[in-house]
Design an enzyme around this catalytic site. Structure first.
Site, PDB file in Angstrom:
ATOM      1  N   HIS A 490     -61.773 -26.171 -81.230  1.00  0.00           N
ATOM      2  CA  HIS A 490     -61.038 -24.926 -81.455  1.00  0.00           C
ATOM      3  C   HIS A 490     -61.604 -24.208 -82.665  1.00  0.00           C
ATOM      4  O   HIS A 490     -61.880 -24.825 -83.700  1.00  0.00           O
ATOM      5  CB  HIS A 490     -59.552 -25.208 -81.664  1.00  0.00           C
ATOM      6  CG  HIS A 490     -58.694 -23.985 -81.526  1.00  0.00           C
ATOM      7  ND1 HIS A 490     -58.679 -22.976 -82.460  1.00  0.00           N
ATOM      8  CD2 HIS A 490     -57.831 -23.608 -80.548  1.00  0.00           C
ATOM      9  CE1 HIS A 490     -57.838 -22.027 -82.078  1.00  0.00           C
ATOM     10  NE2 HIS A 490     -57.311 -22.392 -80.908  1.00  0.00           N
ATOM     11  N   HIS A 543     -59.188 -20.047 -72.021  1.00  0.00           N
ATOM     12  CA  HIS A 543     -59.044 -18.580 -71.960  1.00  0.00           C
ATOM     13  C   HIS A 543     -60.397 -17.866 -72.005  1.00  0.00           C
ATOM     14  O   HIS A 543     -60.778 -17.233 -72.986  1.00  0.00           O
ATOM     15  CB  HIS A 543     -58.103 -18.018 -73.016  1.00  0.00           C
ATOM     16  CG  HIS A 543     -58.000 -18.786 -74.276  1.00  0.00           C
ATOM     17  ND1 HIS A 543     -59.039 -18.955 -75.125  1.00  0.00           N
ATOM     18  CD2 HIS A 543     -56.961 -19.443 -74.829  1.00  0.00           C
ATOM     19  CE1 HIS A 543     -58.651 -19.678 -76.156  1.00  0.00           C
ATOM     20  NE2 HIS A 543     -57.386 -19.991 -75.990  1.00  0.00           N
ATOM     21  N   HIS A 591     -51.923 -17.815 -84.762  1.00  0.00           N
ATOM     22  CA  HIS A 591     -53.094 -18.266 -85.523  1.00  0.00           C
ATOM     23  C   HIS A 591     -52.931 -18.115 -87.030  1.00  0.00           C
ATOM     24  O   HIS A 591     -53.916 -18.087 -87.768  1.00  0.00           O
ATOM     25  CB  HIS A 591     -54.349 -17.557 -85.005  1.00  0.00           C
ATOM     26  CG  HIS A 591     -54.685 -17.982 -83.611  1.00  0.00           C
ATOM     27  ND1 HIS A 591     -55.247 -19.199 -83.329  1.00  0.00           N
ATOM     28  CD2 HIS A 591     -54.466 -17.374 -82.411  1.00  0.00           C
ATOM     29  CE1 HIS A 591     -55.392 -19.320 -82.015  1.00  0.00           C
ATOM     30  NE2 HIS A 591     -54.917 -18.228 -81.446  1.00  0.00           N
TER      31      HIS A 591
END
Length: 837
Positions: A490, A543, A591
């Site tokens: 990530h 995504h 985030h």
């Protein structure tokens, strides 16, 4: 107050009903939930007034709302409304039938006691909404022959008793009540030639002629009055007739009885219209079903039923001893559970079949029943005394959905998932820590142990991913051995080329998947540099459009790479006119960004592009994006994976037309889209040998839907062969259907059942380390496998590899030279008709 549970539930019903009254008072047409809640609530209030009888309230309930007071779909969704309340003479059931007979209802009655203003009827006007009929069935015009090509006979039957006698379709006719008089010798080995589950009634003294047909299968008679027990043959016939005489059963010979073969002699042949057949048993080959209130029609490609020998459960129906239920088969030789006459929508096809379940697994899909009297019963689908029945007539069955992008931020999301039809969750996290709110990583071995233990009793399959962001592979081994079934890269942890290479190297060693959220900032390089870091190795890109994160503005290019298994998340599914506006705040929260820092805002804005979101719709329709998942509570909605998949399919049909020239159904598109949340996430994550489709040998994780509610609200969720969740009414009621009907946990979700019928997926290394025993897990523990050599070509019906370009200034997306653009939808199906909020 000493409130009982049923009173508390009625308070929830009242709250929904009063909310519906407020909406009605301001001139809104009510949806399904509002309509049911208002009617049920008002009945409860009228009962409390103490002046009306059950019969009077059944009439009043029909008057409350007219067709103009409800959305156009509602009359097709509400079959009846039932509620139980305390009358002066105790608790009684009130059932409201035949709703919406009038154009307008009695709004004074509908709002009585609410003290809300009664709106003018002028507020409720017809508009140009799409008047689709949810779940409608479109049948072919021809009739069907029941019990074709069988020997048949017409016999005269007299009821010499003083009470009526009713005989079911599959009752061995020689065994019927001794007061029925007819030629029992000629009836030997025969049954009524009527629709399966129907019955013929003989009133006292009545004489009527009936058509009998020979039983099928092995032709063995069991049960009844034990007159003719055994195989049908001359010797047993003589013994049976001796018993008829000895035991005084009515018998008179009929010398000139008409005999022949069904289908050849019209007088011996029973036919049924396809409409009536669909009403009784569900649609058959060539018939079509509308999925929910979408414009998608599924056509039945094959029906395994033997017309006339359908298995139907109920009083006087087929699945009874010696009839549809066989006699003498031990538990090991019969099914644990059968789902009868279900329409199965799967990537493998759209079929009508019985589904056999044994030991928590799907044994087969085909024809179930009693092979002693029925043709074409599958040898491993015998219904016996140890078999439970779930009536699937008129229902659709799909495989349980797999959400492979789950942020485990709170345990409550599990229940939203399973009640929407999801039975497998793959992702990471530890709870509402900031790392989990942004990334799907369970970083520490102790946290992996925590997550496997905390979900052990939950009635779903789980798999957890560790953090893969480390340029040195030595740090990754421990989390894999602790139970990680995959690794997550990530950008919030730094998805650099070095970390990518390191993570994939370790994944190859352990045969686990790597899920990646790439570098929106383009800090270490552009999308082509990340693709180069893959070095042709298999990777699952989360995504893949980019609104959820990834190289701006062209991460979508990865959908054309052979070694990439692309997925996208549901907040951008489909592209609608409100999609862009909701995303900025969503992203800032997820985030951990600061709206007062310009660079944080620029980072967020760079991810939200109408052009690439629109292209995402089309790439899904082309089969270039293979998987849809949620991104739960981290820019995604876990309870809407399924509904948003079908909303996307519906939007693409309306904007792009049929996928295949000349098709008069939507089967290919339906199979493509159902694969996105069933088989493809299973394959991508190494689970497909256990879950992901309605196929023999797989875990019986199944979702049952009423066609009118398909994609929005399931009727039942079966987990490992047992009912885990289902729509269930008032637990105190006399029957299971009175309001409030709620998706509730069933016995398959309680105690040890939640774990014994589910799987915890881990790496093979963790399985070999003995994490099941060391963590004290009750769940079955299985290792993921066969993921490191996967390519896009392994994605079922979603394996397209277009050459994709993105203009860095205009964000225009092309695939093989075609500009991918579509308009934002202003309305979508599976929304306002079904949900209260």
């Amino acid at each position: 107050m000493k409130l009982s549970p049923r009173e508390i539930e009625k308070l929830d019903l009242h709250n929904a009903g009063y909310l519906a009254q407020k909406r009605l008072a301001r001139g809104l047409r009510l949806n399904y939930v509002e309509t049911v809640a208002l009617i049920a609530t008002q009945i409860l209030e009228f009962v409390r007034d103490g002046e009306k009888t059950v019969a009077q309230l059944m009439c009043i309930g029909r008057e409350l709302l007219g067709r103009k007071q409800v959305l156009p779909a509602v009359p097709h969704l509400v079959e009846s409304v039932q509620v139980e309340a305390t009358f002066r003479d105790g608790t009684k059931l009130v059932t409201i039938h035949d709703l919406f007979a009038c154009e307008n209802g009695n709004l004074e009655l509908a709002l009585f006691g609410s003290f809300l203003p009664v709106p003018s009827l002028d507020k409720f006007t017809e508009n140009e909404e799409d008047h689709r009929t949810p779940g409608e069935i479109i049948c072919r015009s021809e009739n069907l022959i029941l019990n074709p090509r069988r020997n048949a006979i017409i016999l005269r039957v007299v009821n010499k008793g003083d009470r009526p006698i009713q005989v079911g379709s599959h009752y061995h006719f020689i065994e019927v009540n001794p007061y029925l008089t007819f030629d029992r010798r000629k009836a030997y080995g025969m049954r009524l030639n009527i629709a399966a589950g129907n019955a013929t009634r003989f009133e006292p003294g009545e004489c009527k002629s009936v058509v009998l047909v020979s039983i099928g299968g092995n032709k063995v008679i069991r049960g009844g009055n034990n007159i003719a027990d055994g195989p049908v043959n001359d010797s047993n016939c003589r013994a049976a007739m001796k018993a008829v005489v000895t035991r005084g059963f009515g018998h008179v010979e009929e010398e000139n009885a008409r005999e022949g073969v069904t289908g050849e002699d019209y007088s011996l042949t029973t036919v049924i219209s396809r409409e009536e057949y669909a009403h009784k048993y569900g649609p058959t080959t060539g018939d079509k079903i509308r999925l929910g209130d979408t414009d998608l029609f599924a056509e039945i490609e094959k029906d395994f039923a033997v017309y006339g020998d359908e298995c139907v459960f109920g009083g006087g129906k087929v699945i009874r001893d010696g009839m549809g239920q066989s006699s003498g088969h031990p538990p090991e030789g019969s099914l644990d559970t059968v789902i009868t006459n279900a329409v199965i929508i799967d990537y493998t096809g759209i079929i009508k079949a019985d589904i056999g379940i044994k030991d928590g697994l799907i044994i087969s899909t085909g024809k179930a029943g009693n092979p002693d009297i029925m043709n074409d019963v599958f040898p491993n689908m015998i219904i016996g005394a140890n078999t439970e029945v779930i009536a699937g007539e008129g229902l659709i069955v799909t495989a349980g959905a797999i959400d492979c992008h789950v942020h485990f931020i709170c345990p409550q999301l599990v229940y939203d998932a399973v009640t929407s039809g999801i039975t497998t969750l793959v992702g990471g996290g530890t709870g509402p820590a900031d790392g989990t709110r942004a990334t799907t990583c369970t970083p520490a071995p102790n946290q992996m142990k925590l997550m496997l233990q905390s979900t052990d009793d939950m009635p779903l399959n789980f798999g957890f991913t560790g953090k893969g962001n480390s340029a040195k592979p030595d740090e990754l081994h421990e989390i894999i051995r602790a139970g990680a079934m995959g690794l997550k890269l990530h950008e919030d942890w730094g998805t650099t080329p070095a970390a990518i290479d390191s993570c994939l190297t370790v994944a190859d060693q352990y045969d686990i998947q790597v899920n990646i959220h790439t570098d929106t900032l383009n800090e270490s390089g552009f999308v082509e540099h990340t693709i180069a870091a893959f070095k042709g190795r298999t990777i699952h890109t989360y995504h893949s459009e980019g609104a959820g994160g990834g190289h701006a503005p062209d991460i979508i290019k990865v959908c054309g790479e052979k070694n990439v298994l692309p997925s996208s998340t549901n907040p951008t599914r489909p592209y609608t006119h409100n999609t862009i506006d909701e995303h900025l705040d969503m992203l800032m929260v997820c985030h951990h960004l600061n709206k007062n820092i310009p660079e944080d805002v620029a980072f967020a804005e760079s991810r939200i592009r109408a052009e690439t979101i629109a292209a995402e719709d089309i790439l899904h329709d082309k089969g270039a994006i293979s998987i849809i998942s949620s991104d739960s509570q981290a820019m995604g909605r876990i309870g809407e994976v399924i509904s948003r998949t079908w909303q996307t399919a519906d939007k693409m049909k309306s904007q792009r037309g049929p996928l295949q020239p000349g098709e008069d159904n939507d089967n290919f598109r339906i199979k493509r889209y159902v694969a996105k949340y069933t088989i493809n996430p299973a394959i991508a994550n190494g689970l497909s040998q256990y879950v992901g489709s309605v196929e023999a040998g797989k875990l019986a994780d199944l979702v049952l839907w009423k066609p009118s509610f398909f994609g929005a609200k399931p009727e039942m969720v079966i987990k490992g062969g047992e009912v885990a969740y289902a729509n269930m009414g008032d637990p105190n009621a006399s029957i299971p259907t009175p309001e409030p009907v709620i998706m509730r946990p069933m016995f398959g979700a309680f105690g040890k059942a939640g774990s014994s019928h589910s799987i915890a997926f881990v790496s093979k290394a963790a399985l070999d380390e003995g994490v099941k025993a060391s963590y004290g897990l009750n769940k079955r523990v299985e290792a993921v496998k066969n993921v490191r050599k996967l390519t896009k070509r392994d994605m079922k019906l979603n394996d397209t590899l277009p050459q994709i370009t993105v203009d860095p200034e205009t964000y225009t997306v092309t695939a093989d030279g075609e500009v991918l653009t579509c308009t934002a939808a202003k309305t979508v199906p599976l929304s306002r008709n079904y949900f209260l909020f």
